[in-house]
Design a protein around this motif. Sequence first.
Motif, short mmCIF file in Angstrom:
data_model
loop_
_atom_site.label_atom_id
_atom_site.label_comp_id
_atom_site.label_asym_id
_atom_site.label_seq_id
_atom_site.Cartn_x
_atom_site.Cartn_y
_atom_site.Cartn_z
N ALA A 195 108.90 92.50 -38.39
CA ALA A 195 108.60 92.84 -39.78
C ALA A 195 109.15 94.22 -40.17
CB ALA A 195 107.10 92.80 -40.02
N ARG A 196 109.16 95.15 -39.24
CA ARG A 196 109.58 96.52 -39.53
C ARG A 196 111.02 96.81 -39.10
NH1 ARG A 196 105.55 100.65 -39.75
NH2 ARG A 196 106.98 101.85 -38.46
N PHE A 197 111.72 95.80 -38.64
CA PHE A 197 113.04 95.98 -38.06
C PHE A 197 113.98 96.79 -38.95
CE2 PHE A 197 117.22 94.82 -36.51
CZ PHE A 197 117.03 94.79 -35.13
N HIS A 198 114.04 96.46 -40.22
CA HIS A 198 114.97 97.14 -41.13
C HIS A 198 114.49 98.53 -41.54
CE1 HIS A 198 117.84 93.95 -41.41
NE2 HIS A 198 116.89 93.07 -41.70
N GLN A 199 113.28 98.90 -41.17
CA GLN A 199 112.76 100.23 -41.50
C GLN A 199 113.16 101.28 -40.47
OE1 GLN A 199 108.53 99.89 -42.02
NE2 GLN A 199 108.73 98.33 -43.60
#
Length: 80
Positions: free
Chosen positions: A38-42
């Motif tokens: 879920a946080r990969f692109h952050q």
Amino acid sequence: MTKLDDKQRDDLKGGQFAFPEQRKEPLEDATHVRNAIARFHQVKGVTDAERDDAWKRIKAAAKKYDVEVSEKSWREIGKD
């Protein structure tokens, strides 16, 4: 989600993170694997090659913890 305190996080080996150099996105249980996706692109300050490697670690952890991942590549995250 399982909350890691500083000591627990420090005790994790590098391979237990999606991004071991940055020690970001721990992968020690199913909840953390889902969170890493879920946080990969952050995650900032990493190259596409590091993302490729992180995705491999996430996929392996997902298999280990029986987390379903429909995306074949990290580039597909969030696309329906």
